[in-house]
Design an enzyme around this catalytic site. Structure first.
Site, PDB file in Angstrom:
ATOM      1  N   ASP A   1      -4.891  19.270 -13.887  1.00 54.57           N
ATOM      2  CA  ASP A   1      -5.236  17.990 -14.508  1.00 54.57           C
ATOM      3  C   ASP A   1      -4.761  18.058 -15.960  1.00 54.57           C
ATOM      4  O   ASP A   1      -5.295  18.825 -16.764  1.00 54.57           O
ATOM      5  CB  ASP A   1      -6.750  17.770 -14.421  1.00 54.57           C
ATOM      6  CG  ASP A   1      -7.175  16.388 -14.921  1.00 54.57           C
ATOM      7  OD1 ASP A   1      -6.487  15.833 -15.799  1.00 54.57           O
ATOM      8  OD2 ASP A   1      -8.207  15.886 -14.449  1.00 54.57           O
TER       9      ASP A   1
ATOM     10  N   TYR B   1     -13.577  18.248 -15.174  1.00 54.65           N
ATOM     11  CA  TYR B   1     -14.012  16.867 -15.267  1.00 54.65           C
ATOM     12  C   TYR B   1     -15.145  16.643 -14.250  1.00 54.65           C
ATOM     13  O   TYR B   1     -15.048  17.117 -13.105  1.00 54.65           O
ATOM     14  CB  TYR B   1     -12.825  15.940 -14.977  1.00 54.65           C
ATOM     15  CG  TYR B   1     -13.207  14.481 -15.018  1.00 54.65           C
ATOM     16  CD1 TYR B   1     -13.509  13.860 -16.222  1.00 54.65           C
ATOM     17  CD2 TYR B   1     -13.282  13.734 -13.853  1.00 54.65           C
ATOM     18  CE1 TYR B   1     -13.872  12.535 -16.255  1.00 54.65           C
ATOM     19  CE2 TYR B   1     -13.641  12.402 -13.885  1.00 54.65           C
ATOM     20  CZ  TYR B   1     -13.941  11.809 -15.091  1.00 54.65           C
ATOM     21  OH  TYR B   1     -14.310  10.492 -15.116  1.00 54.65           O
TER      22      TYR B   1
ATOM     23  N   LYS C   1      -6.481   6.926 -19.616  1.00 55.47           N
ATOM     24  CA  LYS C   1      -6.682   7.494 -20.949  1.00 55.47           C
ATOM     25  C   LYS C   1      -5.420   7.285 -21.793  1.00 55.47           C
ATOM     26  O   LYS C   1      -5.121   6.178 -22.173  1.00 55.47           O
ATOM     27  CB  LYS C   1      -7.094   8.960 -20.824  1.00 55.47           C
ATOM     28  CG  LYS C   1      -8.161   9.221 -19.731  1.00 55.47           C
ATOM     29  CD  LYS C   1      -9.521   8.648 -20.064  1.00 55.47           C
ATOM     30  CE  LYS C   1     -10.503   8.658 -18.898  1.00 55.47           C
ATOM     31  NZ  LYS C   1     -10.684   9.905 -18.185  1.00 55.47           N
TER      32      LYS C   1
ATOM     33  N   ARG D   1       0.845  -1.206   0.000  1.00 59.42           N
ATOM     34  CA  ARG D   1       0.000   0.000   0.000  1.00 59.42           C
ATOM     35  C   ARG D   1       0.875   1.248   0.000  1.00 59.42           C
ATOM     36  O   ARG D   1       0.489   2.294  -0.495  1.00 59.42           O
ATOM     37  CB  ARG D   1      -0.973   0.000   1.189  1.00 59.42           C
ATOM     38  CG  ARG D   1      -1.783   1.289   1.325  1.00 59.42           C
ATOM     39  CD  ARG D   1      -3.131   1.105   2.029  1.00 59.42           C
ATOM     40  NE  ARG D   1      -3.040   0.248   3.187  1.00 59.42           N
ATOM     41  CZ  ARG D   1      -2.636   0.643   4.406  1.00 59.42           C
ATOM     42  NH1 ARG D   1      -2.310   1.900   4.624  1.00 59.42           N
ATOM     43  NH2 ARG D   1      -2.577  -0.216   5.394  1.00 59.42           N
TER      44      ARG D   1
HETATM   45  C1  LIG Z   1     -11.160  10.306 -16.890  1.00 55.92           C
HETATM   46  C2  LIG Z   1     -10.699  11.552 -16.275  1.00 55.92           C
HETATM   47  C3  LIG Z   1     -10.498  11.661 -14.893  1.00 55.92           C
HETATM   48  C4  LIG Z   1     -10.788  10.523 -13.944  1.00 55.92           C
HETATM   49  O1  LIG Z   1      -9.948   9.453 -14.174  1.00 55.92           O
HETATM   50  P1  LIG Z   1     -10.344   7.914 -13.813  1.00 55.92           P
HETATM   51  O2  LIG Z   1      -9.129   7.181 -14.201  1.00 55.92           O
HETATM   52  O3  LIG Z   1     -11.556   7.583 -14.602  1.00 55.92           O
HETATM   53  O4  LIG Z   1     -10.621   7.903 -12.348  1.00 55.92           O
HETATM   54  C5  LIG Z   1     -10.032  12.856 -14.388  1.00 55.92           C
HETATM   55  N1  LIG Z   1      -9.807  13.912 -15.182  1.00 55.92           N
HETATM   56  C6  LIG Z   1      -9.998  13.864 -16.517  1.00 55.92           C
HETATM   57  C7  LIG Z   1      -9.729  15.054 -17.337  1.00 55.92           C
HETATM   58  C8  LIG Z   1     -10.453  12.677 -17.110  1.00 55.92           C
HETATM   59  O5  LIG Z   1     -10.655  12.637 -18.430  1.00 55.92           O
END
Ligand SMILES: *Cc1c(COP(=O)(O)O)cnc(C)c1O
Length: 393
Positions: free
Chosen positions: A182, A110, A206, A57
């Site tokens: 982000d 998001y 992604k 962890r």
């Molecule tokens: C998909 C996404 C998230 C969240 O990510 P997960 O891996 O689905 O938890 C956060 N910010 C953006 C811009 C995203 O496209």
């Protein structure tokens, strides 16, 4: 490897290996426990994120290889890999904020992040001011003595709004406000830490993975003490990345420079073709000259604007729904950055509770379609888009 180009570094990730061996690729360490001879050595392992491995962890060699690769990629001091992008965002926000703290965040966020900030405001006494993200003066106007954090996205969804990161970080320079960005939509294309940002978060689900086979996230830190604070909170929160998911993510990173470059090229090509199509009222893509932040994008994203674009169908909500259901090569699904192209129609799916006015306030039209461009040949994608446009019109 730090002197080399990103595409060179990507195929030579930092490998944490058993003593005396030099595996070419990152191995999977599928174990949760590491044992010790001396109690003092075990005690020392608790001190921070870069100490000896003891309990997975708190750290695992495969996960740490991923963390080191992303630290190098973003030019940071350290990273925390997590089980999802939301895990990274939760670890950062909950690790750095306490009740009474004030956050300034851009409006186009998001959905999960927006919901989390609302939750922190309603249940945990964190105060949040949302600003459009167009002008750093918005930040000067919103700053309070209790402001601790400025939260931005490089490219926002689905409008492809680009935030001028150097201008926004300059707006809080000289204060103790930490800037979190982000960067999920612009990996490699933008390095937020180079623009004065303190923490970068990614959904590794992604582009990092790229192949649709994992859920994961990473937070990267400019300052080791901020890394340490978030790591310490993450031990309690428990959003730990799994070794197998981390391994697939490192594998994905090897081809990410090629994928992102090609996806950006294809997206620009399709954005231009869409802009010339009579059924399309408007195209949102930062590299088109009529994009509202085109000048910012040229500065911030000189090598391309990524694989995501959006466009407005003149036929409105029904046309958007029909288009998203009529594409054949392109799949209908709520993700992006994949090798396979994906389409979303927010008004009939993720945002279906919203009427036209509420959608418009979020910068989304009833006929807005988001397209995440994959690695298919752009001519094949265009043929699919054209046939769907015919049926949707
Ligand atoms: C998909 C996404 C998230 C969240 O990510 P997960 O891996 O689905 O938890 C956060 N910010 C953006 C811009 C995203 O496209």
């Amino acid at each position: 490897m730090t002197g080399h180009h990103p595409q060179t570094r990507a195929v030579h990730p930092p490998v944490i290996a058993p003593d005396g061996s030099r595996p070419l690729t990152v191995p999977i360490y599928q174990g949760h426990l590491f044992t010790f001879d001396a109690a003092d050595d075990l005690a020392a392992a608790f001190a921070g994120p870069d100490q000896a491995f003891f309990y997975a962890r708190m750290g695992n060699p495969t996960v740490r290889s991923l963390e080191r690769a992303v630290t190098e990629m973003e030019g940071g001091a350290g990273a925390l890999a997590t089980a999802s992008g939301m895990g990274a965002i939760n670890a950062v926000l909950m690790g750095l904020l306490r009740s009474g703290d004030h956050v300034i965040a851009q409006t186009a966020l998001y959905g999960g992040t927006y919901a989390l900030l609302q939750n922190l405001a309603e249940r945990w006494g964190v105060e949040v001011t949302f600003v459009p993200g167009d002008d750093p003066a918005e930040v000067h106007g919103a700053l309070r003595p209790t402001t601790r954090l400025l939260y931005l996205e490089t490219i926002a969804n689905p409008t492809t709004h680009v935030t001028d990161l150097p201008a926004f970080t300059a707006a809080v320079r000289g204060t103790d406000v930490l800037t979190v960005v982000d960067n999920t939509f612009a990996p490699l294309l933008c390095k937020p830490l180079d623009h004065g940002v303190d923490v970068v978060v990614h959904s590794a689900t992604k582009y990092f993975s790229g192949h649709g086979d994992i859920i994961g996230g990473v937070a990267v830190f400019a300052d080791p003490s901020v890394h340490h604070r978030v790591w310490k909170h993450a031990l309690e929160l428990g959003p730990t990345a799994d070794a197998f998911a981390a391994w697939l993510t490192v594998r994905g990173l090897a081809t990410m420079p090629m994928r992102v470059a090609r996806q950006s090229e294809s997206a620009l090509d399709l954005a231009r073709r869409l802009a010339a199509h009579p059924s399309v009222a408007r195209v949102h893509y930062p590299d088109l000259p009529d994009h509202p932040q085109h000048e910012v994008a040229r500065r911030l994203l000189p090598d391309g604007a990524g694989g995501v674009l959006a466009f407005e169908l003149a036929g409105g909500r029904e046309a958007g729904r029909v288009f998203s259901e009529t594409v054949e090569l392109i799949s209908l699904g709520p993700s992006l950055g994949n090798v396979a192209s994906l389409v979303m129609h927010p008004a009939s799916t993720s945002h279906r509770q919203m009427d036209a006015a509420t959608l418009a306030a979020a910068g989304i039209g009833e006929g807005t379609v988001r397209l995440s461009v994959g690695l298919e040949h752009p001519d094949d994608l265009w043929a699919d888009i054209e046939q769907a446009l015919r049926k949707a019109t």
